[in-house]
Design an enzyme around this catalytic site. Structure first.
Site, PDB file in Angstrom:
ATOM      1  CG  ASP A  50      69.269 -65.324   3.965  1.00  0.00           C
ATOM      2  OD1 ASP A  50      69.578 -64.568   3.025  1.00  0.00           O
ATOM      3  OD2 ASP A  50      68.095 -65.638   4.229  1.00  0.00           O
ATOM      4  N   GLY A  51      73.164 -67.331   5.469  1.00  0.00           N
ATOM      5  CA  GLY A  51      74.265 -67.544   6.404  1.00  0.00           C
ATOM      6  C   GLY A  51      75.595 -67.088   5.831  1.00  0.00           C
ATOM      7  CD  GLU A 124      69.592 -63.209  15.644  1.00  0.00           C
ATOM      8  OE1 GLU A 124      70.490 -64.076  15.531  1.00  0.00           O
ATOM      9  OE2 GLU A 124      68.789 -62.946  14.740  1.00  0.00           O
ATOM     10  CG  ASP A 153      63.499 -71.702  27.500  1.00  0.00           C
ATOM     11  OD1 ASP A 153      63.536 -71.964  28.715  1.00  0.00           O
ATOM     12  OD2 ASP A 153      62.919 -72.433  26.664  1.00  0.00           O
ATOM     13  CB  ALA A 161      68.691 -56.305   8.556  1.00  0.00           C
ATOM     14  CB  THR A 164      62.240 -61.550   8.675  1.00  0.00           C
ATOM     15  OG1 THR A 164      63.514 -61.317   8.079  1.00  0.00           O
ATOM     16  CG2 THR A 164      61.341 -60.349   8.437  1.00  0.00           C
ATOM     17  CB  ALA A 165      66.515 -64.001  11.327  1.00  0.00           C
ATOM     18  CE1 TYR A 166      65.500 -68.188  18.521  1.00  0.00           C
ATOM     19  CE2 TYR A 166      67.668 -67.314  19.040  1.00  0.00           C
ATOM     20  CZ  TYR A 166      66.593 -68.111  19.357  1.00  0.00           C
ATOM     21  OH  TYR A 166      66.604 -68.847  20.508  1.00  0.00           O
ATOM     22  CB  SER A 169      61.728 -68.405  14.981  1.00  0.00           C
ATOM     23  OG  SER A 169      62.020 -68.566  13.615  1.00  0.00           O
TER      24      SER A 169
END
Length: 264
Positions: A50-51, A124, A153, A161, A164-166, A169
């Site tokens: 993905d990266g 994001e 923080d 898209a 579902t990433a950062y 989490s």
């Protein structure tokens, strides 16, 4: 679904992550099909995770028009944005792919020194505290102050898209593709304690002003590019820089996003 045999006839470039598995896969495909340089390509086949897909898509953003579709095959770990790696039958797969359009965010960040940076983000935009001091932010939506002081923080704005990433989490919501929404998600919010974020229409203009940046410095990150010591960040959808991903019919991205909501 495209079911368009002409997709398999487009001039294609092959790009691969520098990892050994991706390089080995690229060597296997190198002589099996006709490839052209990236600058001449009408389609990109990307090998990696993905990266690497994000890196490839950002390279496509620099090309502007015309939009070049990208078909990825997973030689990484999760491979959320990728298809299964299979070296054979590529022509047939490309003729049956399903096309998804992805619209990036446009971030404008101003530093405490008055420098202005404009960067795209496919997943994001996030603001993060730089020191042990909690960040304090003012949040505006369409020029209206919705939070006069958020102690946290950090905070992020995610596309469907990237939801579902950062964003996931950080306990943010999963957004279906085509929902026309953005996730505004705090990272470890301290005050107001009960605020857990918002889902906003993607036409919203989101402003984030850093309160007391000298004592509580904050950095802004657009996907993988960081700007430090920001004073203000503005985020909007950039519809002029639309991207195109290609997926096998059985590996549709909208289905994957839906199913992520049922993974414990």
């Amino acid at each position: 679904m495209s079911d368009d045999p002409r997709l398999s006839e487009l001039r294609r470039a092959l790009v691969a992550s520098p990892t050994p598995p991706a390089q080995a896969a690229a060597a296997e495909l190198a002589d099996a099909y006709d490839w052209v340089p990236v600058e001449e390509a009408e389609m990109i086949v990307a090998l990696g995770g993905d990266g690497f897909m994000l890196q490839t898509l950002h390279a496509m953003l620099e090309r502007r028009k015309p939009v070049v579709p990208v078909f990825g095959m997973n030689l990484g770990t999760v491979g959320f944005l990728m298809n299964e790696w299979r070296p054979h039958g590529l022509e047939d797969r490309l003729s049956r792919t399903k096309m998804f359009k992805v619209v990036p965010l446009g971030m404008t960040a101003e530093t405490v020194h008055g420098e202005v940076y404009k960067l795209p983000a496919i997943n994001e935009v996030s603001l993060l505290r730089e020191t042990r001091q909690t960040a304090k932010l003012e949040v505006t939506v369409n020029d209206r102050v919705v939070l006069d002081e958020l102690a946290c923080d950090g905070i992020l704005i995610a596309t469907p898209a990237g939801s579902t990433a950062y964003n996931l989490s950080a306990q943010g919501p999963i957004l279906p593709l085509g929902s026309g929404m953005l996730a505004l998600t705090p990272i470890s919010p301290f005050r107001p304690r009960r605020w857990r974020g918002a889902i906003l229409p993607d036409k919203a203009r989101i402003g984030l002003r850093v309160l007391d940046p000298a004592k509580r410095p904050v950095s802004a990150v657009a996907d993988q590019r960081e700007i430090r010591e920001v004073a203000r960040v503005d985020v909007v959808i950039d519809r002029a820089r639309e991207l195109c991903l290609l997926f096998d019919p059985e590996h549709a991205l909208d289905d994957r996003i839906t199913m992520e909501q049922f993974i414990a």
